[in-house]
Design an enzyme around this catalytic site. Structure first.
Site, PDB file in Angstrom:
ATOM      1  N   SER A 124     -16.529 -13.242 -23.988  1.00 31.83           N
ATOM      2  CA  SER A 124     -15.631 -12.520 -24.488  1.00 31.83           C
ATOM      3  C   SER A 124     -14.999 -11.289 -23.587  1.00 31.83           C
ATOM      4  CB  SER A 124     -17.006 -11.777 -25.648  1.00 31.83           C
ATOM      5  OG  SER A 124     -16.418 -10.468 -26.257  1.00 31.83           O
TER       6      SER A 124
ATOM      7  N   GLU B 170     -10.426 -17.808 -28.633  1.00 31.90           N
ATOM      8  CA  GLU B 170     -11.959 -17.573 -29.775  1.00 31.90           C
ATOM      9  C   GLU B 170     -11.913 -16.299 -30.159  1.00 31.90           C
ATOM     10  OE1 GLU B 170     -14.889 -15.295 -29.549  1.00 31.90           O
ATOM     11  OE2 GLU B 170     -14.133 -14.986 -27.474  1.00 31.90           O
TER      12      GLU B 170
ATOM     13  N   HIS C  81     -18.009 -16.169 -31.034  1.00 25.53           N
ATOM     14  CA  HIS C  81     -19.505 -14.766 -31.137  1.00 25.53           C
ATOM     15  C   HIS C  81     -19.764 -15.616 -32.518  1.00 25.53           C
ATOM     16  CE1 HIS C  81     -16.723 -13.384 -28.901  1.00 25.53           C
ATOM     17  NE2 HIS C  81     -17.667 -11.695 -28.523  1.00 25.53           N
TER      18      HIS C  81
END
Lengths: 315, 315
Positions: free
Chosen positions: A104, A207, A277
């Protein structure tokens, strides 16, 4: 095997302290020696301490001599401090055997480190969301993490969704390609800056979470228009989650975005990578050379021994 | 004075048809001849027609011979088609006297056109949200629009919020600076692509809507790290609206972002520009040379006669 795990907070403040504690306990239960950075639970505005505090935490993680440096969580905070991260100290720590793992917002750290030093880090779990998940840590994630600890993991494999493999031309085996990527939004936010790795003929994985498909498309278009996508050997899409569809999308969604992308760039666009996630995530060596092959819907990604430690200065 | 206004839809589909109709009627009430593009209400997925339809609409707007080409609305759709926009035809239309006006997603069109041809367009209202606003079109916006139509508008002025002017060093008068900018998110999504204008010593104005301050900061940091902010003569922030604060922001907000930015870059950061996703908006010539001066909290921006028509190839 018992390993030394160092936990620190380079990004957002830890809000879910229960999850954090569960994560620490889970790692201890697995038999590890867990060391928690003194500022791991610090708070300044929305951050885990002010910029100086978080930079010092990164330095302590690098100096810890731990086997693994794990982030408490992602969020936001690393792009603010990219010009002050002690890249050389981190690269030295990695060379000495400390593996840096995260995802992230951590993508900014990983790619900037790769751009500045070539050092390899791991896209992988965070303490709170993953080891501290309320439903319990995911088995596959823990098995991959265990492989990393044991120095045995040499690759990963997954099955592509049928809808995405139907019109995919046969994938020629890909060798000696640098694996890089992470969170699409964070990666794109580095474009045009000195911290965006200039990688040709790589395998780029992406992602994202809570981004509408039109924003995903806009980011992919930016990377495409900047020439980044076209010069890779393959694009590998992980999980895009938390998407809120709107009635006026009228059929425009991630599938539209993926199908259109395939018509616009030369490299194959693979999907279904178990990373993002989501609880079930594999660990991926960012900056390491990989091989990629596909047998119908089954994709195999293989990286070398040594978990990238020996690949730190390959490019 | 009666003018010929051409309305077309280069981005998202018109959903609020009542607002669109009100906007058209308002322009007619003001005495104008309103021509509506044949695809203005087209729909394909979330777009106002597929890419070819919207590109054809742009070409028709350029060929219309109208005094003003107005977008029905913003949304999303222009970054998808940047490699196919007929820039030369649009620049020729502008040279012949058609002013292109718009905002939000239209920023992509404006900046790409500026990068490719140097032609000047206007950051300004859209038909639906502005002329068709349920509360009625804003007086100041209409007065600025009228100035454009009359060829009389030569600048704008506004008063900075007291909180932002307190620690602002005296602004030295700025001359001969190219005004550029628009929606921060759309502008940033062009960075690294061939459609990002390379403008040195300009005046960069920015606005955004529905972006959390941490995202605004991340975008500003990207522009800063790419060297874009530091090489301008001034940064002018418009309205940042639709911000949803979270309890865990703990004091982190737009004011934090602005204050921090001021400490990180050399050019003055002015605020309070009446432009953005708000009813009261001025019209701004994107790509024209401007002068900028401030007297305490009062800021004045002046551009030349001819509304940029003569400035189309200045740089």
């Amino acid at each position: 095997m018992k390993k030394h795990i160092y936990i620190y907070s380079p990004s957002s403040a830890v809000r879910d302290k229960a999850a954090f504690k569960r994560g620490v306990k889970r790692l201890q239960t697995l038999g590890h020696e867990v060391e928690i950075d003194e500022a791991a639970l610090a708070t300044h505005q929305r951050f885990a301490g002010d910029d100086a505090t978080r930079l010092a935490a990164i330095s302590r993680a690098a100096a810890s001599g731990a086997d693994i440096a794990l982030i408490s969580r992602g969020g936001y905070g690393l792009t603010r401090i990219l010009d002050a991260i002690p890249y050389k100290a981190v690269a030295k720590a990695i060379h000495r055997g400390t593996q840096f793992v995260g995802l992230s917002d951590f993508t900014a750290f990983q790619l900037a480190l790769l751009a500045k030093t070539g050092a390899v880090t791991w896209a992988g779990p965070a303490v709170g969301e993953d080891f501290g998940a309320e439903a319990g840590a995911d088995d596959i994630m823990e098995a991959c993490f265990d492989d990393l600890l044991a120095g045995q993991g040499e690759g990963t494999g997954w099955r592509m969704p049928a809808r995405d493999s139907a019109d995919l031309p046969p994938l020629r085996s890909i060798h000696d390609a640098v694996l890089w990527g992470g969170n699409l939004c964070v990666l794109t936010s580095l474009l045009g800056t000195p911290w965006f790795p200039e990688i040709d003929k790589g395998v780029l994985f992406l992602e994202d979470v809570n981004e509408h498909p039109y924003r995903v498309e806009r980011m992919l278009d930016q990377l495409r228009h900047a020439g980044v996508l076209g010069r890779q050997k393959a694009i590998v899409l992980g999980q895009f989650t938390g998407i809120r569809k709107a009635p006026h999308d009228r059929g425009f969604g991630m599938q539209t975005v993926v199908n259109r992308l395939r018509g616009l760039i030369k490299p194959p666009v693979l999907t279904g990578l178990p990373f993002g996630h989501v609880p079930t995530k594999v660990l991926l060596p960012v900056g390491a050379k990989v091989e990629l092959a596909a047998d119908d819907r089954d994709v195999f990604m293989v990286w070398g021994h040594g978990h990238g430690r020996d690949h730190g200065h390959d490019h």
